[in-house]
Write a protein that holds these residues in place. Structure first.
Motif, PDB file in Angstrom:
ATOM      1  N   UNK A  54      73.542  59.287 -32.318  1.00 40.16           N
ATOM      2  CA  UNK A  54      72.834  60.704 -32.523  1.00 40.16           C
ATOM      3  C   UNK A  54      73.488  61.865 -31.604  1.00 40.16           C
ATOM      4  N   UNK A  55      74.701  61.412 -30.872  1.00 43.96           N
ATOM      5  CA  UNK A  55      75.300  62.371 -30.218  1.00 43.96           C
ATOM      6  C   UNK A  55      76.191  63.242 -31.172  1.00 43.96           C
ATOM      7  N   UNK A  56      76.776  64.467 -30.647  1.00 42.47           N
ATOM      8  CA  UNK A  56      77.761  65.185 -31.306  1.00 42.47           C
ATOM      9  C   UNK A  56      79.099  64.375 -31.444  1.00 42.47           C
ATOM     10  N   UNK A  58      82.298  64.879 -32.003  1.00 41.77           N
ATOM     11  CA  UNK A  58      83.387  65.084 -31.036  1.00 41.77           C
ATOM     12  C   UNK A  58      83.108  64.652 -29.718  1.00 41.77           C
ATOM     13  N   UNK A  59      82.043  64.858 -29.184  1.00 45.34           N
ATOM     14  CA  UNK A  59      81.630  64.277 -27.811  1.00 45.34           C
ATOM     15  C   UNK A  59      81.768  62.854 -27.743  1.00 45.34           C
ATOM     16  N   UNK A  60      81.314  62.163 -28.901  1.00 47.90           N
ATOM     17  CA  UNK A  60      81.311  60.712 -28.962  1.00 47.90           C
ATOM     18  C   UNK A  60      82.678  60.250 -29.025  1.00 47.90           C
ATOM     19  N   UNK A  61      83.438  60.948 -29.660  1.00 49.84           N
ATOM     20  CA  UNK A  61      84.957  60.277 -29.762  1.00 49.84           C
ATOM     21  C   UNK A  61      85.453  60.363 -28.587  1.00 49.84           C
ATOM     22  N   UNK A  62      85.485  61.533 -27.770  1.00 47.24           N
ATOM     23  CA  UNK A  62      86.252  62.051 -26.660  1.00 47.24           C
ATOM     24  C   UNK A  62      85.785  60.998 -25.546  1.00 47.24           C
ATOM     25  N   UNK A  63      84.412  60.542 -25.502  1.00 45.83           N
ATOM     26  CA  UNK A  63      83.665  59.615 -24.392  1.00 45.83           C
ATOM     27  C   UNK A  63      84.445  58.376 -24.850  1.00 45.83           C
ATOM     28  N   UNK A  64      84.493  57.932 -26.158  1.00 37.86           N
ATOM     29  CA  UNK A  64      85.156  56.528 -26.447  1.00 37.86           C
ATOM     30  C   UNK A  64      86.580  56.500 -25.857  1.00 37.86           C
ATOM     31  N   UNK A  65      87.271  57.648 -26.139  1.00 34.00           N
ATOM     32  CA  UNK A  65      88.653  57.862 -25.809  1.00 34.00           C
ATOM     33  C   UNK A  65      89.034  57.550 -24.034  1.00 34.00           C
ATOM     34  N   UNK A  66      87.915  58.286 -23.533  1.00 41.69           N
ATOM     35  CA  UNK A  66      87.986  58.246 -21.913  1.00 41.69           C
ATOM     36  C   UNK A  66      87.570  56.795 -21.554  1.00 41.69           C
ATOM     37  N   UNK A  67      86.478  56.030 -22.032  1.00 44.24           N
ATOM     38  CA  UNK A  67      86.598  54.550 -21.680  1.00 44.24           C
ATOM     39  C   UNK A  67      87.795  53.754 -22.153  1.00 44.24           C
ATOM     40  N   UNK A  68      88.447  54.027 -23.324  1.00 44.75           N
ATOM     41  CA  UNK A  68      89.598  53.275 -23.837  1.00 44.75           C
ATOM     42  C   UNK A  68      90.694  53.496 -22.903  1.00 44.75           C
TER      43      UNK A  68
END
Length: 224
Positions: A54-56, A58-68
């Motif tokens: 349910x998140x935006x 772009x926000x979701x993808x950037x968070x995933x990138x931060x975790x990776x």
């Protein structure tokens, strides 16, 4: 506060952290350590991907990138005994992760927040830490200064979310950002100043808490 899936995950997560603390401390269990440490962020990645629909985008993808990039940093830092280049590469990976998190936090920045007291506190903290570390940094002086500026920016961007997102999301993310600062500070002191007792435990507990709190805080944005 936590959904059922988050409660079940939290139990699993802290079991993984406990396993990492044991395997990273007991020399005879070092092989298992190479699996347990990455499992901390891998588990958070699975939780986030599963529950962040349910998140935006772009926000979701950037968070995933931060975790990776955090996962990459974790893996690289496990091999610092083999070459100092692994430490530098790990530093770069975490620097990118902090930039990614900063971009996520800035999507909900509230420029009306008064930052003077917070910034003064950050600068006093950073100046004191640098004063202690400076004589032991050597060739790492510039990279460490850049890293410090980036993590201070990350903490500031977490603070700027105040009154822009719900209180639960803000509190979790801000506490996570502070835990990240503490974890990195202990790591720096242990490496560039002097060996600290039980450093592995203090570094990993604060690091795991940082990632856990930030991820949960971001997930709570959808529940405003």
């Amino acid at each position: 506060m936590l959904s059922n899936i988050e409660k079940r995950f939290s139990i699993l997560f802290f079991i993984i952290v406990l396993i990492e603390l044991i395997t990273g401390t007991v020399e005879s269990l070092q092989t298992a350590h190479y699996f347990a440490k990455p499992a901390i962020v891998i588990s958070l990645l699975f939780l986030f991907i599963k529950t962040s629909g349910l998140l935006d985008k772009s926000l979701r993808n950037i968070t995933i990138a931060a975790l990776i990039f955090s996962l990459l940093g974790d893996i690289l830092l496990m091999f610092v005994d083999q070459s100092p280049h692994f430490f530098t590469a790990g530093l770069v990976a975490f620097l990118i992760a902090h930039v990614m998190y900063s971009l996520v936090f800035l999507k909900h920045r509230n420029l009306a927040n008064s930052m003077s007291v917070f910034l003064i506190g950050l600068l006093v903290y950073a100046s004191g830490l640098f004063y202690v570390l400076k004589d032991g940094l050597g060739d790492m002086l510039v990279p460490v200064v850049i890293y410090m500026l980036i993590i201070l920016s990350m903490a500031t961007s977490a603070y700027l979310r105040k009154h822009k997102v719900n209180q639960l999301s803000y509190s979790l993310v801000f506490a996570g950002a502070l835990c990240f600062m503490i974890s990195d500070s202990i790591l720096a002191l242990n490496k560039f100043y002097q060996a600290l007792p039980l450093s592995h435990i203090s570094i990993m507990v604060t690091y795991a808490l940082a990632q856990y709190l930030i991820v949960l805080g971001i997930l709570k944005i959808k529940k405003q």
